[in-house]
Scaffold this active site. Sequence first.
Site, PDB file in Angstrom:
ATOM      1  N   ASN A   1      -0.513   6.521  -2.907  1.00 10.99           N
ATOM      2  CA  ASN A   1      -0.873   5.118  -3.415  1.00 10.99           C
ATOM      3  C   ASN A   1      -1.842   3.957  -2.629  1.00 10.99           C
ATOM      4  OD1 ASN A   1       0.133   2.674  -3.378  1.00 10.99           O
ATOM      5  ND2 ASN A   1       2.049   2.754  -2.101  1.00 10.99           N
TER       6      ASN A   1
ATOM      7  N   LYS B   1      -2.285   0.956  -3.490  1.00  4.95           N
ATOM      8  CA  LYS B   1      -1.724  -0.114  -3.427  1.00  4.95           C
ATOM      9  C   LYS B   1      -3.073  -1.318  -3.460  1.00  4.95           C
ATOM     10  CE  LYS B   1       0.445   1.238   1.321  1.00  4.95           C
ATOM     11  NZ  LYS B   1       1.154   0.627   1.988  1.00  4.95           N
TER      12      LYS B   1
ATOM     13  N   GLY C   1       1.154   1.945   7.630  1.00  6.89           N
ATOM     14  CA  GLY C   1       0.043   0.513   8.226  1.00  6.89           C
ATOM     15  C   GLY C   1      -0.017   0.672   9.313  1.00  6.89           C
TER      16      GLY C   1
ATOM     17  N   SER D   1       1.352   5.905   7.618  1.00 11.81           N
ATOM     18  CA  SER D   1       0.908   6.244   8.296  1.00 11.81           C
ATOM     19  C   SER D   1       0.008   8.399   9.169  1.00 11.81           C
ATOM     20  CB  SER D   1       0.972   6.236   9.838  1.00 11.81           C
ATOM     21  OG  SER D   1       0.655   4.596  10.221  1.00 11.81           O
TER      22      SER D   1
ATOM     23  N   HIS E   1       8.677   0.112  -3.458  1.00  9.48           N
ATOM     24  CA  HIS E   1       7.608   0.006  -2.065  1.00  9.48           C
ATOM     25  C   HIS E   1       8.540  -1.458  -1.218  1.00  9.48           C
ATOM     26  CE1 HIS E   1       4.617   0.559   0.281  1.00  9.48           C
ATOM     27  NE2 HIS E   1       4.400   1.551  -0.179  1.00  9.48           N
TER      28      HIS E   1
ATOM     29  N   GLU F   1      10.045   6.064   3.582  1.00 13.31           N
ATOM     30  CA  GLU F   1       8.890   5.381   4.378  1.00 13.31           C
ATOM     31  C   GLU F   1       9.652   4.321   4.996  1.00 13.31           C
ATOM     32  OE1 GLU F   1       4.908   5.525   1.888  1.00 13.31           O
ATOM     33  OE2 GLU F   1       6.306   4.571   0.862  1.00 13.31           O
TER      34      GLU F   1
ATOM     35  N   GLU G   1       6.662  -2.658   0.220  1.00 11.23           N
ATOM     36  CA  GLU G   1       5.707  -4.105   0.036  1.00 11.23           C
ATOM     37  C   GLU G   1       6.243  -5.350  -1.473  1.00 11.23           C
ATOM     38  OE1 GLU G   1       2.593  -1.785   0.127  1.00 11.23           O
ATOM     39  OE2 GLU G   1       3.048  -1.356   2.010  1.00 11.23           O
TER      40      GLU G   1
HETATM   41  P1  13P Z   1      -0.283   4.004   5.014  1.00 10.59           P
HETATM   42  O1  13P Z   1      -0.361   5.817   4.855  1.00 10.59           O
HETATM   43  O2  13P Z   1      -1.025   3.181   5.361  1.00 10.59           O
HETATM   44  O3  13P Z   1       0.632   4.290   6.037  1.00 10.59           O
HETATM   45  O4  13P Z   1       1.359   3.429   4.167  1.00 10.59           O
HETATM   46  C1  13P Z   1       2.286   4.556   3.547  1.00 10.59           C
HETATM   47  C2  13P Z   1       2.538   3.780   2.603  1.00 10.59           C
HETATM   48  O5  13P Z   1       3.158   2.613   2.184  1.00 10.59           O
HETATM   49  C3  13P Z   1       2.399   4.185   0.963  1.00 10.59           C
HETATM   50  O6  13P Z   1       3.131   4.378   0.212  1.00 10.59           O
END
Ligand code: 13P
Length: 249
Positions: free
Chosen positions: A9, A11, A172, A212, A94, A166, A96
């Site tokens: 992803n 983003k 992150g 992560s 997601h 997740e 976010e």
């Molecule tokens: P990270 O791997 O940066 O923690 O993000 C995970 C994520 O949100 C994938 O959709």
Amino acid sequence: MRQKIVAGNWKMNKDAAGSIDLVKELTANAFPSGVRVMIAPATVFLDRIAQATKGTGLEVASQNMNAADSGAYTGEVSAAMLQSIGINATLLGHSERRAYYNETNESLVHKVKTAMETNMEIVFCFGEELADRKTDNHFKIVEQQLEVALFSQEGLDWSKIILAYEPVWAIGTGETASPEQAQEMHAFIRSLIQKRCGDAVAETTSILYGGSVKPTNAEELFSQADVDGGLIGGASLKADDFMGIVNAI
Ligand code: 13P
């Protein structure tokens, strides 16, 4: 047999040239057989990336999709638009999007319904926040997320649904769920699917872990019985790191 999947992803990262460069670096590699490798770049570059990845085995998904077929939804993108450029999969829900764009379990009902009606494959994202885990509510929250958006809907085509657990506290942050924590939750999720949809669906639905994931921890996470792959954020932006994770499966 359920599919093994590693999805990146991206983003809101990479411009046009950077996106194409990363695609070129990725497709210069041979992907391990029996593993689906997917990327979800920014919407604005999906068309050119769909072209650039044709015939390479690298699959391309959208990061989001609107629930409506068309109409006055400024800034949004529909399933038909995505499909018209060869994109047949999308992330949905997601954390976010839930945190910053008011996406809720209830609004996701409509997106899931539209995806099913339009034959879009979905990577359905969900997971608890840190406060939920600290108060021991993580199983309850995850069950609610799945119940409202998926289990309560009639006639879902589960062959078009990939789940991505997740935990928000691991996204992150550099803090990964331990392999034991991931396995415990994935086994719980599979038991819920089994209860609500039966043995065959439980056995064939891929459940990815996200939060992560790095080349250094991927192998241990992926070796867990109910972890069928990963949804990768930060580490999907560098070809070496992403390929390290792909090859760890
Ligand atoms: P990270 O791997 O940066 O923690 O993000 C995970 C994520 O949100 C994938 O959709």
